[in-house]
Design a protein around this motif. Structure first.
Motif, PDB file in Angstrom:
ATOM      1  N   LYS A  76       0.834  -1.193   0.000  1.00 30.61           N
ATOM      2  CA  LYS A  76       0.000   0.000   0.000  1.00 30.61           C
ATOM      3  C   LYS A  76       0.874   1.251   0.000  1.00 30.61           C
ATOM      4  N   PRO A  77       0.697   2.111  -1.012  1.00 29.90           N
ATOM      5  CA  PRO A  77       1.469   3.363  -1.038  1.00 29.90           C
ATOM      6  C   PRO A  77       1.236   4.193   0.212  1.00 29.90           C
ATOM      7  N   GLY A  78       2.283   4.886   0.618  1.00 31.71           N
ATOM      8  CA  GLY A  78       2.203   5.717   1.810  1.00 31.71           C
ATOM      9  C   GLY A  78       2.742   5.034   3.048  1.00 31.71           C
ATOM     10  N   ARG A  79       2.987   3.738   2.942  1.00 34.12           N
ATOM     11  CA  ARG A  79       3.552   2.999   4.076  1.00 34.12           C
ATOM     12  C   ARG A  79       5.017   2.663   3.806  1.00 34.12           C
ATOM     13  N   ARG A  80       5.601   1.926   4.724  1.00 34.27           N
ATOM     14  CA  ARG A  80       6.973   1.472   4.552  1.00 34.27           C
ATOM     15  C   ARG A  80       7.019  -0.052   4.614  1.00 34.27           C
ATOM     16  N   THR A  81       8.003  -0.619   3.950  1.00 36.77           N
ATOM     17  CA  THR A  81       8.204  -2.056   4.026  1.00 36.77           C
ATOM     18  C   THR A  81       8.816  -2.397   5.378  1.00 36.77           C
ATOM     19  N   PRO A  82       8.840  -3.686   5.763  1.00 32.72           N
ATOM     20  CA  PRO A  82       9.496  -4.054   7.022  1.00 32.72           C
ATOM     21  C   PRO A  82      10.953  -3.609   7.088  1.00 32.72           C
ATOM     22  N   GLU A  83      11.585  -3.467   5.912  1.00 35.49           N
ATOM     23  CA  GLU A  83      12.989  -3.018   5.891  1.00 35.49           C
ATOM     24  C   GLU A  83      13.106  -1.505   6.027  1.00 35.49           C
ATOM     25  N   GLY A  84      11.959  -0.806   5.895  1.00 31.95           N
ATOM     26  CA  GLY A  84      11.973   0.639   6.044  1.00 31.95           C
ATOM     27  C   GLY A  84      11.940   1.418   4.749  1.00 31.95           C
ATOM     28  N   TYR A  85      11.752   0.743   3.614  1.00 33.37           N
ATOM     29  CA  TYR A  85      11.724   1.440   2.335  1.00 33.37           C
ATOM     30  C   TYR A  85      10.344   2.061   2.109  1.00 33.37           C
ATOM     31  N   PRO A  86      10.274   3.338   1.721  1.00 32.69           N
ATOM     32  CA  PRO A  86       8.978   3.955   1.426  1.00 32.69           C
ATOM     33  C   PRO A  86       8.305   3.273   0.231  1.00 32.69           C
TER      34      PRO A  86
END
Length: 325
Positions: free
Chosen positions: A179-189
């Motif tokens: 989902k745009p606007g969030r970050r992956t578990p690694e922290g990537y936007p």
């Protein structure tokens, strides 16, 4: 005795597969020809219950014409050459080899990025012509200070993101499952695809080829990218409109490209416009291969076929429900 046929595999020989079949007590034969007619002929003439293949075509006609077939095992991650729905209807297991090439494909993607930014192929060509002058190939780029966009965050996309971040890139990503606007578990936007294309200095493609991703990067989306950006594709050739890409490169609307996959590869058209595009580093669908990954690939694909013809559910089966029938 059950029989497995290697149908047009992408290897110099099939000695490894033959040895595995012999040890398992399975008959084995290697054939050539990737067309529908050639595949049907190979399977019918050999009476094979299993097929191991690299690029042969397995549409509905194959499953209708070969009732003895129990499994098709592909030596790769993608399986767009195989009609999985038709295979399932006919009780045929379809297997692939996910994850085998995660490190080597992501290595290759990063290599293409660095080759384009540092213009290694052009510097090498000058040296071989007796020219010692790096200024001829300016501008030369670096990693730090640039934004690296990953399109498709499966295993290979995540590995590429990890390596790009380690080199100093600022990593952003897009994936249909995120989902745009969030970050992956690694922290990537996580961005919208259009946002990623507008912001990224490097765009690396790692998405599967589906009807929705065919020409995902077309002329319209290429126009969103920076004139100074680099596009890299180690996923599937048809994810990119390669003619539009060549035109963008020739017109200076995109800086460079690194391609390992192409829309038509067998045979490849060496007169394609991409061959004359500037700042393009091209390799012949080599990203998936290292000696280590190649052996794993072949062993896992063959073992899946052996398991299926002997009545066991393979580890990497796309439609395991066929075994409950």
């Amino acid at each position: 005795m059950a029989k497995i046929v290697a149908v047009d595999t992408d290897f110099a020989d099939n000695n490894l597969e033959a040895a595995m079949a012999q040890e398992a007590g399975v008959d084995f034969e290697a054939t050539r020809g990737r067309t529908v007619e050639a595949v049907i002929r190979s399977l019918q003439e050999t009476g094979a219950q299993g097929a191991v293949t690299s690029y042969a075509l397995f549409p509905r006609e194959v499953f209708e014409a070969c009732p003895n077939l129990k499994v098709v095992s592909r030596t790769g991650v993608g399986y767009d050459e195989i009609d999985v729905e038709a295979a399932t209807e006919h009780g045929v297991a379809v297997c692939n080899v996910p994850g085998y090439g995660t490190e080597v494909v992501s290595d290759h993607a990063i290599t293409l990025v660095l080759s384009v930014l540092r213009r290694i192929n052009e510097l090498d060509a000058d040296m071989r012509r007796g020219v010692w002058d790096y200024a001829r190939t300016r501008p030369l780029g670096q990693c730090r200070g640039r934004t690296f966009g990953v399109v498709g965050m499966g295993e290979i996309g995540r590995a590429t993101a990890r390596k790009a971040a380690g080199l100093g890139f600022d990593v952003v990503c897009w994936s249909r499952s995120l989902k745009p606007g969030r970050r992956t578990p690694e922290g990537y936007p996580v961005l919208r695809l259009e946002e990623l294309l507008q912001q990224a200095d490097v765009v690396s493609l790692h998405t599967a080829l589906t009807p929705e991703t065919h020409h995902l990067i077309d002329a319209q989306r290429l126009a969103l990218m920076k004139d100074s950006a680099v596009l890299v594709n180690t996923a599937r050739g048809a994810v990119v409109d390669t003619v539009a890409l060549a035109q963008a490169l020739c017109e200076g609307k995109l800086w460079g490209a690194g391609l390992d996959v192409f829309e038509e590869e067998q045979p490849f058209d060496f007169s394609h416009p991409i061959m004359k595009a500037p700042h393009a580093v091209l390799s012949a669908h080599a990203a998936y291969w290292s000696e280590e990954s190649g052996r794993e690939l072949r062993q896992r694909a063959m073992q899946a076929a052996i398991d299926a013809v002997q009545g066991r559910v393979p580890v990497d089966c796309l439609n395991p429900g066929v075994f409950s029938r």
